[in-house]
Design a protein around this motif. Sequence first.
Motif, PDB file in Angstrom:
ATOM      1  N   ARG A 217      -5.425  17.105  21.687  1.00  0.00           N
ATOM      2  CA  ARG A 217      -6.879  16.770  21.099  1.00  0.00           C
ATOM      3  C   ARG A 217      -7.173  15.450  21.187  1.00  0.00           C
ATOM      4  O   ARG A 217      -8.328  14.925  21.308  1.00  0.00           O
ATOM      5  CB  ARG A 217      -6.961  17.356  19.784  1.00  0.00           C
ATOM      6  CG  ARG A 217      -6.973  18.982  19.877  1.00  0.00           C
ATOM      7  CD  ARG A 217      -7.462  19.480  18.526  1.00  0.00           C
ATOM      8  NE  ARG A 217      -6.411  19.276  17.300  1.00  0.00           N
ATOM      9  CZ  ARG A 217      -5.471  19.816  16.993  1.00  0.00           C
ATOM     10  NH1 ARG A 217      -5.112  20.864  17.745  1.00  0.00           N
ATOM     11  NH2 ARG A 217      -4.466  19.533  16.013  1.00  0.00           N
ATOM     12  N   SER A 218      -6.233  14.658  20.772  1.00  0.00           N
ATOM     13  CA  SER A 218      -6.483  13.210  20.696  1.00  0.00           C
ATOM     14  C   SER A 218      -6.586  12.372  22.112  1.00  0.00           C
ATOM     15  O   SER A 218      -7.470  11.684  22.323  1.00  0.00           O
ATOM     16  CB  SER A 218      -5.083  12.305  20.105  1.00  0.00           C
ATOM     17  OG  SER A 218      -5.244  11.038  20.030  1.00  0.00           O
ATOM     18  N   GLU A 220      -7.733  14.357  24.487  1.00  0.00           N
ATOM     19  CA  GLU A 220      -9.283  14.782  25.185  1.00  0.00           C
ATOM     20  C   GLU A 220     -10.280  14.087  24.252  1.00  0.00           C
ATOM     21  O   GLU A 220     -11.332  13.617  24.986  1.00  0.00           O
ATOM     22  CB  GLU A 220      -9.466  16.455  24.588  1.00  0.00           C
ATOM     23  CG  GLU A 220      -8.564  17.137  25.433  1.00  0.00           C
ATOM     24  CD  GLU A 220      -8.541  18.626  24.969  1.00  0.00           C
ATOM     25  OE1 GLU A 220      -9.154  18.760  23.757  1.00  0.00           O
ATOM     26  OE2 GLU A 220      -8.142  19.520  25.695  1.00  0.00           O
ATOM     27  N   ARG A 221     -10.080  13.844  23.137  1.00  0.00           N
ATOM     28  CA  ARG A 221     -11.230  13.019  22.295  1.00  0.00           C
ATOM     29  C   ARG A 221     -11.284  11.468  22.813  1.00  0.00           C
ATOM     30  O   ARG A 221     -12.646  10.777  23.099  1.00  0.00           O
ATOM     31  CB  ARG A 221     -11.078  12.814  20.958  1.00  0.00           C
ATOM     32  CG  ARG A 221     -11.304  14.034  20.165  1.00  0.00           C
ATOM     33  CD  ARG A 221     -11.435  13.867  18.655  1.00  0.00           C
ATOM     34  NE  ARG A 221     -10.332  13.349  18.188  1.00  0.00           N
ATOM     35  CZ  ARG A 221      -9.206  14.293  17.627  1.00  0.00           C
ATOM     36  NH1 ARG A 221      -9.363  15.588  17.843  1.00  0.00           N
ATOM     37  NH2 ARG A 221      -8.241  13.574  17.017  1.00  0.00           N
ATOM     38  N   GLU A 224     -13.174  11.589  26.014  1.00  0.00           N
ATOM     39  CA  GLU A 224     -14.587  11.718  25.892  1.00  0.00           C
ATOM     40  C   GLU A 224     -15.258  10.336  25.743  1.00  0.00           C
ATOM     41  O   GLU A 224     -16.257   9.903  25.945  1.00  0.00           O
ATOM     42  CB  GLU A 224     -14.869  12.908  25.162  1.00  0.00           C
ATOM     43  CG  GLU A 224     -14.469  14.228  25.868  1.00  0.00           C
ATOM     44  CD  GLU A 224     -14.738  15.245  24.894  1.00  0.00           C
ATOM     45  OE1 GLU A 224     -15.139  14.952  23.915  1.00  0.00           O
ATOM     46  OE2 GLU A 224     -14.604  16.372  25.079  1.00  0.00           O
ATOM     47  N   THR A 230      -9.813   7.595  16.619  1.00  0.00           N
ATOM     48  CA  THR A 230      -8.693   8.220  17.039  1.00  0.00           C
ATOM     49  C   THR A 230      -7.865   8.584  15.914  1.00  0.00           C
ATOM     50  O   THR A 230      -7.977   8.030  14.565  1.00  0.00           O
ATOM     51  CB  THR A 230      -7.892   7.413  17.856  1.00  0.00           C
ATOM     52  OG1 THR A 230      -7.403   6.294  17.161  1.00  0.00           O
ATOM     53  CG2 THR A 230      -8.685   6.920  19.158  1.00  0.00           C
TER      54      THR A 230
END
Length: 481
Positions: A217-218, A220-221, A224, A230
């Motif tokens: 998830r880190s 992916e964020r 984006e 973070t």
Amino acid sequence: MSPVERARDGVARLRAWLAGARPAKGPDLLATRLLMLTVAFTAAVEILILAPSAASFHERWLRDRIQSAELASVGVEALPYSAVEPETAEQLLAIGGVQAVAVSDQGVLRLLLQAPQLPRTPDFIDLRNQGVGARLLDPWRTLVGHPDRSIRVRAAPRYRSGDYIEIVASAEPLKAELRTYLLNTLLLSLVISAAAGGLLYAALAMLVLRPLGRVTRSIERFAEDPHGPTEPPSDRADAIGRVERELARMQTEVRQSLQSRQRLVALGEAVARINHDLRNMLTSAQMASDRLASSADPQVARALPRLERALSRASTLATNVLDYGKSEEPAPERRRVPLKAAVLAAGEDADLDPAGVRLATTIPARAAVQADPDQLHRILVNLMRNARQAILNDPERDGRGRVEVSVRREGETCVVTLADDGPGIPPRLRERLFQPFVTGAKDGTGLGLAIARELAEAHGGELRLLDADGPGATFELRLPD
């Protein structure tokens, strides 16, 4: 490609890399594979449990029959002449669960209890020296054996003397008990294995899958929005903790690189505009200096050379900055280049003059190298021009000096050595000499040596500064043939 376009292209490539590093969305395949592996390992454990358990039960059942028959044989031998009535023999055989009993003593085999004729020849099992493979296979032979199958078993006696005791027993009771035992064992081991597998999967999910999901998830964020917040790394001391900390460090470096490239884009746009305007100004100034060359004023004649040198240095600076801002040098187009002619042409373009800084060569007439003529010329001109500027900037030399170029062969490598008798390279600049914008000259750009090394490496060679005991600087250019 201009510096601005180069910087923009770098930012685009970095963002494309971040987008490519983003994991694909969808079902968590890692968790599914981990679950499948847990099931497979549980099944393997079931097999490892059942096979030796079945062998142990099979052997234990046979030994129980042997012991029962052995006790019955002791009672038979206690009778006069070991005579047993048929009905009594049948009862003894039924109690022992066997069909026949025989004892071997000092090489003599005696049949003590004998049942009626058997429909099939019994299968023989010797428990005294049975191998591991046979022990593991016997239970499955019993499970799939014929309904009329019998087993002739031989073992060492425990309660009496003799070489061995041998029985014949029907396999059907063993098959029924073995089937029941395996079913109960399978159910129990399934419960235990399922509980152990579930606990193992839960532990792996907590210790591995959850942290990996957080890392995913880190990423992916960050893909984006690289400039967004973070998640801080955990303080775990294991490999996953190190991965989280390294990821956080890499994200910080990438974020700084993005910011640096964005600043370079803005700086490149400003430099491009300034350089364009400066070159126009220099062109106008050079045209004006050409008109001043025809002036009869002695003061103008004295000042004109200084003006021309200043304009030439400014034009060289603008040209070098634009050349260094190119994305990449073109690949060298190799051909056979006579070295002596190439050195003399480079010395002429570097303004080496017999009356000032002169060029001396010790190059054989036939010496040649496989290289790109234009790029080799640029390397030599940059080296000679730097040597000339170093000598001219030395107030003790009065504008006079020498640049000596020699050539030698080392196997398949052509080594060109260029040495000058100038003031040399200051120790503080030696380690950073080939970095862009590092120069010891007051009027230098610090790009000549960086460009020369880049061109040499494009040929598969190298350019380096040699250590020298005396004054001056010595450079070595190595080019493979």
